[in-house]
Design a protein around this motif. Structure first.
Motif: not given
Ligand SMILES: [Fe+2]
Ligand SMILES: [Fe+2]
Ligand SMILES: [Fe+2]
Length: 438
Positions: A36, A68-69, A85, A144
């Motif tokens: 991802h 980013h995560d 999320e 995203d």
């Protein structure tokens, strides 16, 4: 027990390889999210190129997107049932920023990560956590969401028009209109979508990476490995300072044994990274007090192989990968996963094995206090007697027991302090049912 092999005095490892490996390690936590972050990075970098973004601004977008995560590692498993999320979109973004701030070269883009779920809302969402929301955050957010819409699709050419329509419909509302226009432009050829779903994403990103030719020297690599250990340790309160403890024990052992400065630093890095593969193991196993049953144990045994799988993809650190991944091997061949024995286990690996057992026995865990050093040494002596651990390494540990234990305690205390604000912020996360109350 001097190491007399001829020495180079440094090694060089690609920064892209390291950042990409960290992203891979985070992907393995949740196979459903496979790649991802990498695919989000591909979309974000493509958008940035289309918008003519260059230099440091491009570097920051690329780095923020590929990690980013990172703040979700302590949450994924616990909150996926709540669809984190949707329920709690900003918590993992804030936790990610907090981690990234701990490593000076990553501090620059931590704020982009903090704001990566802030919607454009017709230009009204200009502030987040009392700071301006960077356009780069809106860009990563759009990338995203596109990745989430495309995830797992096995006929992307047919479905791409639907994704384009859904994104276009949210222009001005969730997403900045200029970013949506750039997306509609770059996503018109089929090749954009085929690249996005390609199995060669690592190669595609390598080509787009701003720092593809930047290499890290040993000291920089050690600092980045220290940051990795913080990320690994933030996975669970249960083992929250273990990597730092093992790295410190192993470093003092290597010095006292007389390894070269280069090999001592390599041992330290291997200590920081040895449990990287634990990111791929369910928290319910990591946090289970008491013995694991056969099924659980067989799952747990995959972690040092995963460490090897991730680290062996990094050019220039094969020794480190092998030492780190051998920390559950035993000299009599009874360890795992390779069942190496005797001469197949070099000094670096033997040190890691001893440091890992010693730290695991002596460190405090949320549900129990660590064992006293003398009791721990009795267990280590027994493992030497049964041919499992290296007798010379254990005897050096005994000779310097107070120094090593003190260094371990201080390193683990420092790691706990470094993670304190992380856990403070993460406390709204439900505890694992397996972790007893403290
Ligand atoms: Fe996110
Ligand atoms: Fe994401
Ligand atoms: Fe381990």
């Amino acid at each position: 027990m001097m190491n007399e092999a001829p020495q180079q005095d440094n090694i060089h490892v690609s920064l892209f390889d390291m950042v990409n490996a960290l992203s891979t390690a985070l992907d393995i936590i949740n196979p459903a999210l496979d790649s991802h972050q990498k695919r989000t990075c591909f979309i974000a970098a493509s958008l940035a190129r289309e918008l003519g973004i260059e230099g440091e601004a491009y570097d920051d977008i690329f780095s923020a997107a590929i990690l980013h995560d990172i703040g979700a590692i302590a949450l994924w498993e616990r909150l996926q049932l709540l669809e984190f999320e949707d329920e709690s979109p900003h918590l993992h973004a804030r936790l990610g920023a907090l981690l990234l701030e701990r490593f000076e070269p990553f501090r620059r883009f931590s704020h982009i990560v903090r704001c990566h779920h802030v919607q454009w809302n017709h230009g009204k969402n200009t502030q987040f956590d009392d700071q301006p929301v960077p356009m780069a955050s809106h860009l990563v957010y759009l990338a995203d969401r596109i990745e989430v819409l495309a995830q797992g699709n096995d006929n992307i050419i047919m479905d791409a028009p639907v994704i384009r329509e859904r994104v276009a419909a949210l222009s001005g509302e969730h997403f900045h209109p200029d970013l949506v226009n750039a997306f509609l432009k770059i996503s018109s050829p089929e090749s954009f979508w085929l690249d996005l779903m390609s199995h060669k994403m690592n190669d595609i990103l390598m080509e787009m990476a701003p720092y593809k030719t930047v290499s890290l020297d040993l000291e920089q690599l050690a600092r980045l490995a220290r940051f990795y250990s913080l990320v690994i340790d933030s996975r669970s309160r249960f083992t929250a300072t273990h990597s730092a403890g093992v790295a410190t024990c192993a470093t003092v052992l290597a010095k006292r044994i007389g390894m070269s400065a280069l090999d001592t630093t390599k041992v330290k890095i291997a200590g920081y990274l040895h449990d990287l593969g634990k990111l791929g193991i369910s928290n319910s196993l990591i946090e289970k007090p008491g013995r694991l049953d056969t099924t659980e144990l067989s799952r747990m045994k995959t972690h040092s192989y995963l460490t090897f799988e991730i680290l062996s993809q990094i050019h220039g650190m094969s020794d480190i990968a092998s030492w780190a991944a051998s920390h559950h091997e035993r000299l009599d061949g009874s360890g795992y996963p390779f069942h190496k024995s005797g001469d197949q286990l070099p000094l670096g690996a033997r040190i890691l094995c001893v440091a890992d057992v010693f730290t695991a026995l002596t460190e405090d865990r949320p549900y129990r206090e660590g064992m006293g050093t003398e009791r721990a040494m009795a267990i280590l002596d027994e493992q030497v007697a049964t041919g499992k651990l290296d007798g010379q390494v254990v005897s050096v540990l005994r000779d310097c027991l107070d120094e090593i234990d003190q260094a371990r305690i201080e390193a683990q205390q420092k790691e706990e302090n470094d993670l304190a604000s992380f856990w403070e912020m993460a406390k709204e996360v439900p505890e694992s049912p397996f972790l007893p109350a403290t």
